[in-house]
Design a protein around this motif. Structure first.
Motif, mmCIF file in Angstrom:
data_model
loop_
_atom_site.group_PDB
_atom_site.id
_atom_site.type_symbol
_atom_site.label_atom_id
_atom_site.label_comp_id
_atom_site.label_asym_id
_atom_site.label_seq_id
_atom_site.Cartn_x
_atom_site.Cartn_y
_atom_site.Cartn_z
ATOM 1 N N ARG A 77 66.974 -9.366 55.096
ATOM 2 C CA ARG A 77 66.010 -8.841 54.127
ATOM 3 C C ARG A 77 66.293 -7.371 53.857
ATOM 4 N N ARG A 78 65.800 -6.922 52.712
ATOM 5 C CA ARG A 78 65.903 -5.506 52.380
ATOM 6 C C ARG A 78 64.878 -4.716 53.176
ATOM 7 N N THR A 79 64.964 -3.376 53.112
ATOM 8 C CA THR A 79 64.042 -2.537 53.884
ATOM 9 C C THR A 79 63.341 -1.532 52.978
ATOM 10 N N PRO A 80 62.477 -2.005 52.064
ATOM 11 C CA PRO A 80 61.752 -1.071 51.194
ATOM 12 C C PRO A 80 60.807 -0.171 51.978
ATOM 13 N N GLU A 81 60.437 -0.588 53.186
ATOM 14 C CA GLU A 81 59.531 0.215 54.015
ATOM 15 C C GLU A 81 60.172 1.511 54.490
ATOM 16 N N LEU A 82 61.505 1.624 54.357
ATOM 17 C CA LEU A 82 62.198 2.860 54.736
ATOM 18 C C LEU A 82 62.635 3.665 53.513
ATOM 19 N N ARG A 83 62.070 3.348 52.368
ATOM 20 C CA ARG A 83 62.398 4.100 51.156
ATOM 21 C C ARG A 83 61.935 5.547 51.321
ATOM 22 N N TRP A 84 62.883 6.491 51.217
ATOM 23 C CA TRP A 84 62.586 7.907 51.444
ATOM 24 C C TRP A 84 62.094 8.588 50.175
ATOM 25 N N ALA A 85 62.730 8.255 49.029
ATOM 26 C CA ALA A 85 62.408 8.893 47.747
ATOM 27 C C ALA A 85 62.515 10.407 47.902
ATOM 28 N N ASP A 86 61.426 11.124 47.623
ATOM 29 C CA ASP A 86 61.453 12.586 47.714
ATOM 30 C C ASP A 86 60.811 13.099 49.002
ATOM 31 N N GLY A 87 60.579 12.208 49.953
ATOM 32 C CA GLY A 87 59.964 12.614 51.220
ATOM 33 C C GLY A 87 58.464 12.777 51.148
ATOM 34 N N ARG A 88 57.877 12.378 50.028
ATOM 35 C CA ARG A 88 56.440 12.583 49.848
ATOM 36 C C ARG A 88 55.607 11.816 50.875
ATOM 37 N N GLU A 89 56.016 10.576 51.166
ATOM 38 C CA GLU A 89 55.250 9.771 52.124
ATOM 39 C C GLU A 89 55.255 10.422 53.508
ATOM 40 N N PHE A 90 56.415 10.941 53.910
ATOM 41 C CA PHE A 90 56.512 11.618 55.203
ATOM 42 C C PHE A 90 55.588 12.837 55.240
ATOM 43 N N LEU A 91 55.568 13.617 54.168
ATOM 44 C CA LEU A 91 54.732 14.819 54.110
ATOM 45 C C LEU A 91 53.252 14.467 54.084
ATOM 46 N N LEU A 92 52.891 13.411 53.339
ATOM 47 C CA LEU A 92 51.490 12.981 53.300
ATOM 48 C C LEU A 92 51.029 12.503 54.674
ATOM 49 N N GLY A 93 51.876 11.709 55.331
ATOM 50 C CA GLY A 93 51.542 11.252 56.676
ATOM 51 C C GLY A 93 51.429 12.416 57.647
ATOM 52 N N GLY A 94 52.360 13.385 57.518
ATOM 53 C CA GLY A 94 52.308 14.567 58.376
ATOM 54 C C GLY A 94 51.041 15.366 58.182
ATOM 55 N N ALA A 95 50.604 15.498 56.932
ATOM 56 C CA ALA A 95 49.367 16.230 56.649
ATOM 57 C C ALA A 95 48.181 15.544 57.306
ATOM 58 N N LEU A 96 48.150 14.211 57.249
ATOM 59 C CA LEU A 96 47.064 13.469 57.890
ATOM 60 C C LEU A 96 47.104 13.637 59.405
ATOM 61 N N GLY A 97 48.311 13.593 59.987
ATOM 62 C CA GLY A 97 48.443 13.781 61.435
ATOM 63 C C GLY A 97 48.002 15.162 61.867
ATOM 64 N N ALA A 98 48.357 16.196 61.074
ATOM 65 C CA ALA A 98 47.941 17.566 61.387
ATOM 66 C C ALA A 98 46.428 17.702 61.308
ATOM 67 N N PHE A 99 45.833 17.121 60.266
ATOM 68 C CA PHE A 99 44.370 17.178 60.129
ATOM 69 C C PHE A 99 43.692 16.519 61.319
ATOM 70 N N PHE A 100 44.185 15.345 61.709
ATOM 71 C CA PHE A 100 43.560 14.603 62.799
ATOM 72 C C PHE A 100 43.555 15.396 64.100
ATOM 73 N N ILE A 101 44.710 15.950 64.471
ATOM 74 C CA ILE A 101 44.782 16.603 65.774
ATOM 75 C C ILE A 101 44.126 17.978 65.748
ATOM 76 N N ILE A 102 44.289 18.733 64.651
ATOM 77 C CA ILE A 102 43.674 20.066 64.579
ATOM 78 C C ILE A 102 42.160 19.948 64.546
#
Length: 281
Positions: A77-102
């Protein structure tokens, strides 16, 4: 006309179908990723810090490669779940993680559970080591628990039960950590298991889950708070006051009722968003 070669020609088909079974590629993929990363970082841990950082990054990159190999060669199967694009998903997830722990740290501090002071020793080395170690941990755990396990269980029981199953597996895996208890196991099941599982089902992107996990662990580590029982040098010195139910004790803030409560709110919001996304398919 039947040929004596027919049984031989049938065997590759049977073998291919066997390895394409979801439980099979789940077990093989997870084992390959865990063993590879463990061996590489284990070798690096015996060396100086630059080699430790390098080993963590090599282990991370190699594990992503093994995930892709598992999905494309075994699962077919293909792996669309690892689509990087412009890194926006990683940054959005990181922002949520920072908010949660801070937010969790600030609330515990406001209630008198923590005193946080700036106390750096070697800023560059501390940050680089934290980043390398926690990006590796986040990538490995998300590839295994959300990329492989959750997507396999989802095929059989749907996304919501799959989140519950993988959350229990994730919490159980952390029961071997330093300072772990039944409560900390429950807490990490709810926080990381349900929260990140819901995040993946909502966004259908592993980089979102990885970003959330990575920034959460890194920020927690830099605060000088144990990450799931594992303590490492930080940029701050956090002194603990009061009961473990508030501070998380030796396991870290992930075992605090504040973090559990906040994660339940965030999980509920993401599950609602995920339900709407699933219903819209």
């Amino acid at each position: 006309m039947t040929s004596s070669l027919t049984p031989t020609l049938d065997k590759p088909g049977i073998v291919r179908r066997f390895f394409a079974l979801p439980p099979v590629w789940l077990v093989l993929g997870a084992a390959a990723i865990a063993i590879f990363y463990g061996v590489i970082t284990g070798i690096g841990s015996e060396m100086s810090i630059p080699f430790q950082v390098g080993a963590a990054l090599i282990g991370t990159a190699g594990s992503i490669g093994l995930y892709l190999l598992t999905m494309r060669v075994l699962a077919r199967r293909r792996t669309p779940e690892l689509r990087w694009a412009d890194g926006r998903e990683f940054l959005l997830g990181g922002a949520l993680g920072a908010f949660f722990i801070i937010a969790s740290v600030l609330i515990v501090a406001a209630l008198g559970g923590y005193t946080v002071q700036w106390h750096p020793v070697d800023v560059f080395t501390t940050v680089m080591l934290a980043v390398a170690v926690h990006i590796g941990t986040a990538v490995i755990e998300e590839l295994v628990f959300r990329g492989l396990a959750l997507q396999v269980f989802e095929k059989y029981v749907g996304p919501w039960i799959a989140i519950a199953i993988t959350a229990l597996l994730f919490g159980g895996a952390h029961m071997l950590n330093p300072g772990a208890s039944l409560w900390s196991g429950f807490a990490i099941t709810v926080e990381a298991g349900v929260l990140i599982g819901a995040a993946f089902v909502w966004r259908r992107n592993l980089w979102f889950a990885i970003g959330l996990h990575f920034v959460w662990n890194t920020v927690e580590s830099l605060f000088g708070i144990p990450v799931s029982g594992h303590r490492s040098p930080g940029l701050f010195e956090t002194t603990v006051h009061g009961d473990a139910w508030l501070t998380g004790g030796d396991f870290g803030i992930e075992a605090s009722v504040i973090s559990v409560g906040l994660s339940l709110v965030l999980s509920a919001l993401m599950i609602l968003a995920a339900r709407r996304r699933v219903a819209a398919r």
